[in-house]
Design an enzyme around this catalytic site. Sequence first.
Site, PDB file in Angstrom:
ATOM      1  N   MET A  92      -7.167   1.056  -8.018  1.00 37.28           N
ATOM      2  CA  MET A  92      -7.367   0.446  -6.053  1.00 37.28           C
ATOM      3  C   MET A  92      -6.987  -0.982  -6.614  1.00 37.28           C
ATOM      4  SD  MET A  92      -6.974   0.141  -3.359  1.00 37.28           S
ATOM      5  CE  MET A  92      -7.084  -0.530  -1.638  1.00 37.28           C
ATOM      6  N   CYS A 119       1.057   4.049  -3.148  1.00 40.83           N
ATOM      7  CA  CYS A 119       0.314   5.268  -3.906  1.00 40.83           C
ATOM      8  C   CYS A 119       0.460   5.802  -2.497  1.00 40.83           C
ATOM      9  CB  CYS A 119      -0.715   4.280  -3.945  1.00 40.83           C
ATOM     10  SG  CYS A 119      -0.014   3.564  -5.738  1.00 40.83           S
ATOM     11  N   HIS A 120      -0.256   5.095  -1.169  1.00 44.33           N
ATOM     12  CA  HIS A 120      -1.529   6.199   0.089  1.00 44.33           C
ATOM     13  C   HIS A 120       0.313   6.578   0.560  1.00 44.33           C
ATOM     14  CE1 HIS A 120      -5.336   4.286  -1.146  1.00 44.33           C
ATOM     15  NE2 HIS A 120      -4.414   3.389  -1.428  1.00 44.33           N
ATOM     16  N   HIS A 144       0.155   6.944 -15.777  1.00 43.77           N
ATOM     17  CA  HIS A 144       1.286   6.166 -15.526  1.00 43.77           C
ATOM     18  C   HIS A 144       1.825   6.078 -16.261  1.00 43.77           C
ATOM     19  CE1 HIS A 144       2.801   2.668 -13.042  1.00 43.77           C
ATOM     20  NE2 HIS A 144       3.408   3.203 -11.882  1.00 43.77           N
ATOM     21  N   HIS A 193       6.199  11.196 -10.768  1.00 45.22           N
ATOM     22  CA  HIS A 193       5.918   9.274 -10.948  1.00 45.22           C
ATOM     23  C   HIS A 193       6.909   8.992 -11.519  1.00 45.22           C
ATOM     24  CE1 HIS A 193       4.990   5.955  -9.142  1.00 45.22           C
ATOM     25  NE2 HIS A 193       4.511   5.652  -9.860  1.00 45.22           N
ATOM     26  N   CYS A 206       0.858  -0.871   0.027  1.00 44.86           N
ATOM     27  CA  CYS A 206      -0.282   0.006   0.424  1.00 44.86           C
ATOM     28  C   CYS A 206       0.803   1.412   0.231  1.00 44.86           C
ATOM     29  CB  CYS A 206      -0.796  -0.065   1.476  1.00 44.86           C
ATOM     30  SG  CYS A 206      -1.997  -1.109   1.652  1.00 44.86           S
TER      31      CYS A 206
END
Length: 574
Positions: A119, A81-82, A400, A358, A78
């Site tokens: 997600m 991304c978070h 992305h 990113h 996780c």
Amino acid sequence: MRRNRLLQYATVLTSLLAMAALKPTVGYSVEQKSATEGKYMGAPSAVPATAVAPASATAPKLSADEFAEANKIYFERCAGCHGVLRKGATGKPLTPDITQKLGADHLKAFITYGSPAGMPNWGDSGVLTEQQIDTMVKYLLNEPAAPPEFGLKEIKDTWKVVVAPEKRPTKKMNNFDLENLFSVTLRDSGEVALIDGNSKEIVTIIKTGYAVHISRISASGRYLFVIGRDAKINQIDLWMEKPETVAEIKIGMEARSVETSKFKGFEDKYSIAGSYWPPHYVIMNGDTLEPLKVVSTRGYTVDTQEYHPEPRVAAIVASHYRPEFIVNVKETGQVLMVNYSDIKNLSVTTIPTARFLHDGGWDATHRYFMTAANKSNKIAVIDSKEDKLAAMVDVGQVPHPGRGANFVDPKFGPVWATSHLGDETISVIGTDPEKHKDNAWKVVRTLKAQGGGSLFIKTHPKSKNIYVDTTLNPDPQMSQSIGVFNVDALEKGFEVLPIAEWAGLGAGPKRVVQPEYNKTGDEVWFSVWNGKDQESAIVVIDDKTRKLKKVIKDKRLITPTGKFNVLNTREDIY
């Protein structure tokens, strides 16, 4: 069955709408019991398992064992991304002021079923059990514990030269076609497989950090550098009779990027790696990984000029025009042009772009760095010759691109394309400001692909095909297949290739990820990423016919994900 899926998506959509309306802070309770070792695959997570945060009256209690398990899952699945501090980036913020308002049922549905915006469906796919999801829900309702710092002393304590430079071969000692060697990430076993692109046989398996994120090749083509999500770097000598690690180091607690110097006169001299935690980059000696300089990236955001405690280092590329590393700082939206010609008196040019930088790659000329500010829904175009921002381009939802895809559009000339996590589109951007000035730095086409959840788009100068994965789409029909476009007939849409079906595997999520060409551009390799205890595979197709050519199966291929062809990676061909 379709009705059930729609009901699941409705529950998740409610969660997403609720999350979008909220803003972040903090709050945490962990029941103190015996100390439990918080390690995954031999690599410590950013927060030690013994870390304990202040109790909160409103949050459910976690035992020490539950905290250790949840912490391990969070950093494996996780945090990328978070965020380490759960403040959000590509993914939504997950601080307790938000999660407690959403409630346990919303969080459980979201973790279980995922969303079409990228997600993953951790429960529905079988990656997490119902008990693990319940533990994660409690974990997210609590305040995140603060991870420790990791400075030069701690970095040097991890540095190890396994084979000194003077004891290494003075010439290539094997018969491998190194330019057609593939470095394949074996995510959950903490290894990379080196696979001969000609024979399709595994040359060797090398122990690395956990979940290697990328592989990079030195300018000479001799050294392979890989970095795990646990921030461990392995330097692998490809000239050895059997390639093996010659140096290793850990530059932080969590990381994603490593690169080496490529400018003329500096080939193989330096390497650089960027850390998610602590937020810094480290410049190292190119043949031993000796840490030479650590530079923090903490600072202020480009938009609101607010201080951010966790501006993580995302993509790093080596300039072809100057002795510089180009460093993306995710949360602040700053692109750093780090000049390594004199690292004692380091010169850094800061280019403001947009938040949540990113990944990205070069245009076909290797002058312009095309990089995704993914939650800002933009592509920043960096002119590496002038060290300036050339343009900001609005694209689809959460771009992305991986490295992106360069090709010549029959109508608009040279272009670069990105797919998206958040929607089904592909944004095609003009990249020739000299001969196609009217199209430069504009979206000249928007193609519709299979769906959201894409991680990579790829083509090759010798190919007429563009391949797009949908790895994180919760619909297995999409996550287990690939969409492919014909460059000369883009308006005709895409063909779907059933890659996972061709792999002939048993049960499991069987996510198809990252197209990668061989050195001659006539084969494309795909990972079929299954669960750790399930059979995975690599599928090789003929690029011209789009037909199955080979399925590589081996019990040692545990959760294969990224694949990096030596020639294409060294020469930035994509």
